[in-house]
Motif scaffolding. Structure first.
Motif, PDB file in Angstrom:
ATOM      1  N   LYS A 162       0.835  -1.207   0.000  1.00  0.00           N
ATOM      2  CA  LYS A 162       0.000   0.000   0.000  1.00  0.00           C
ATOM      3  C   LYS A 162       0.871   1.259   0.000  1.00  0.00           C
ATOM      4  O   LYS A 162       0.648   2.187  -0.777  1.00  0.00           O
ATOM      5  CB  LYS A 162      -0.866  -0.018   1.263  1.00  0.00           C
ATOM      6  N   ARG A 163       1.868   1.250   0.869  1.00  0.00           N
ATOM      7  CA  ARG A 163       2.784   2.386   0.961  1.00  0.00           C
ATOM      8  C   ARG A 163       3.525   2.581  -0.364  1.00  0.00           C
ATOM      9  O   ARG A 163       3.647   3.701  -0.861  1.00  0.00           O
ATOM     10  CB  ARG A 163       3.773   2.171   2.101  1.00  0.00           C
ATOM     11  N   MET A 186      -1.815   8.377 -11.000  1.00  0.00           N
ATOM     12  CA  MET A 186      -2.635   7.201 -10.704  1.00  0.00           C
ATOM     13  C   MET A 186      -2.751   6.218 -11.863  1.00  0.00           C
ATOM     14  O   MET A 186      -2.969   5.037 -11.652  1.00  0.00           O
ATOM     15  CB  MET A 186      -4.047   7.640 -10.285  1.00  0.00           C
ATOM     16  N   THR A 187      -2.616   6.692 -13.099  1.00  0.00           N
ATOM     17  CA  THR A 187      -2.834   5.814 -14.247  1.00  0.00           C
ATOM     18  C   THR A 187      -1.541   5.244 -14.820  1.00  0.00           C
ATOM     19  O   THR A 187      -1.581   4.494 -15.803  1.00  0.00           O
ATOM     20  CB  THR A 187      -3.602   6.556 -15.357  1.00  0.00           C
ATOM     21  N   ASP A 188      -0.415   5.544 -14.223  1.00  0.00           N
ATOM     22  CA  ASP A 188       0.864   5.017 -14.686  1.00  0.00           C
ATOM     23  C   ASP A 188       0.883   3.500 -14.537  1.00  0.00           C
ATOM     24  O   ASP A 188       0.344   2.942 -13.570  1.00  0.00           O
ATOM     25  CB  ASP A 188       2.003   5.642 -13.873  1.00  0.00           C
ATOM     26  N   SER A 189       1.503   2.818 -15.483  1.00  0.00           N
ATOM     27  CA  SER A 189       1.512   1.354 -15.476  1.00  0.00           C
ATOM     28  C   SER A 189       2.177   0.784 -14.222  1.00  0.00           C
ATOM     29  O   SER A 189       1.788  -0.286 -13.740  1.00  0.00           O
ATOM     30  CB  SER A 189       2.206   0.815 -16.723  1.00  0.00           C
ATOM     31  N   ARG A 190       3.159   1.493 -13.658  1.00  0.00           N
ATOM     32  CA  ARG A 190       3.811   1.021 -12.434  1.00  0.00           C
ATOM     33  C   ARG A 190       2.855   1.054 -11.251  1.00  0.00           C
ATOM     34  O   ARG A 190       2.880   0.172 -10.387  1.00  0.00           O
ATOM     35  CB  ARG A 190       5.053   1.865 -12.134  1.00  0.00           C
ATOM     36  N   VAL A 191       1.990   2.050 -11.224  1.00  0.00           N
ATOM     37  CA  VAL A 191       0.998   2.169 -10.147  1.00  0.00           C
ATOM     38  C   VAL A 191      -0.098   1.118 -10.325  1.00  0.00           C
ATOM     39  O   VAL A 191      -0.502   0.467  -9.361  1.00  0.00           O
ATOM     40  CB  VAL A 191       0.399   3.596 -10.109  1.00  0.00           C
ATOM     41  N   VAL A 192      -0.541   0.938 -11.551  1.00  0.00           N
ATOM     42  CA  VAL A 192      -1.577  -0.062 -11.843  1.00  0.00           C
ATOM     43  C   VAL A 192      -1.077  -1.461 -11.481  1.00  0.00           C
ATOM     44  O   VAL A 192      -1.788  -2.242 -10.839  1.00  0.00           O
ATOM     45  CB  VAL A 192      -2.017   0.010 -13.322  1.00  0.00           C
ATOM     46  N   SER A 193       0.155  -1.758 -11.850  1.00  0.00           N
ATOM     47  CA  SER A 193       0.736  -3.059 -11.519  1.00  0.00           C
ATOM     48  C   SER A 193       0.811  -3.261 -10.008  1.00  0.00           C
ATOM     49  O   SER A 193       0.482  -4.331  -9.493  1.00  0.00           O
ATOM     50  CB  SER A 193       2.127  -3.170 -12.135  1.00  0.00           C
ATOM     51  N   CYS A 194       1.232  -2.240  -9.301  1.00  0.00           N
ATOM     52  CA  CYS A 194       1.322  -2.299  -7.848  1.00  0.00           C
ATOM     53  C   CYS A 194      -0.069  -2.504  -7.238  1.00  0.00           C
ATOM     54  O   CYS A 194      -0.241  -3.293  -6.309  1.00  0.00           O
ATOM     55  CB  CYS A 194       1.966  -1.011  -7.336  1.00  0.00           C
ATOM     56  N   SER A 195      -1.054  -1.835  -7.783  1.00  0.00           N
ATOM     57  CA  SER A 195      -2.429  -1.970  -7.311  1.00  0.00           C
ATOM     58  C   SER A 195      -2.936  -3.393  -7.519  1.00  0.00           C
ATOM     59  O   SER A 195      -3.620  -3.953  -6.651  1.00  0.00           O
ATOM     60  CB  SER A 195      -3.325  -0.970  -8.054  1.00  0.00           C
ATOM     61  N   GLN A 196      -2.593  -3.987  -8.644  1.00  0.00           N
ATOM     62  CA  GLN A 196      -3.017  -5.356  -8.917  1.00  0.00           C
ATOM     63  C   GLN A 196      -2.370  -6.330  -7.935  1.00  0.00           C
ATOM     64  O   GLN A 196      -3.017  -7.276  -7.468  1.00  0.00           O
ATOM     65  CB  GLN A 196      -2.672  -5.733 -10.350  1.00  0.00           C
ATOM     66  N   LYS A 197      -1.112  -6.098  -7.610  1.00  0.00           N
ATOM     67  CA  LYS A 197      -0.425  -6.953  -6.635  1.00  0.00           C
ATOM     68  C   LYS A 197      -1.053  -6.787  -5.247  1.00  0.00           C
ATOM     69  O   LYS A 197      -1.200  -7.764  -4.507  1.00  0.00           O
ATOM     70  CB  LYS A 197       1.064  -6.624  -6.603  1.00  0.00           C
TER      71      LYS A 197
END
Length: 52
Positions: free
Chosen positions: A16-17, A28-39
């Motif tokens: 989360k952090r 918020m829409t960057d692929s690194r953030v999306v990937s982290c959100s999915q994990k």
């Protein structure tokens, strides 16, 4: 069972952090953030799947 839940909770807090930090820097829409959100979603699903 308690130990597994505690470990997952720690992993959830860290992920989360990480996601918040990435979102702040990349948006918020960057692929690194999306990937982290999915994990994070995966960790949350595993946590919820553990029965007391």
């Amino acid at each position: 069972m308690f130990c597994k839940k505690a470990i997952l909770l720690s992993a959830i807090k860290l992920k989360k952090r990480e996601m918040y930090i990435k979102a702040r820097y990349f948006g918020m829409t960057d692929s690194r953030v999306v990937s982290c959100s999915q994990k994070l979603d995966h960790l949350l699903n595993r946590y919820q799947g553990i029965h007391d």
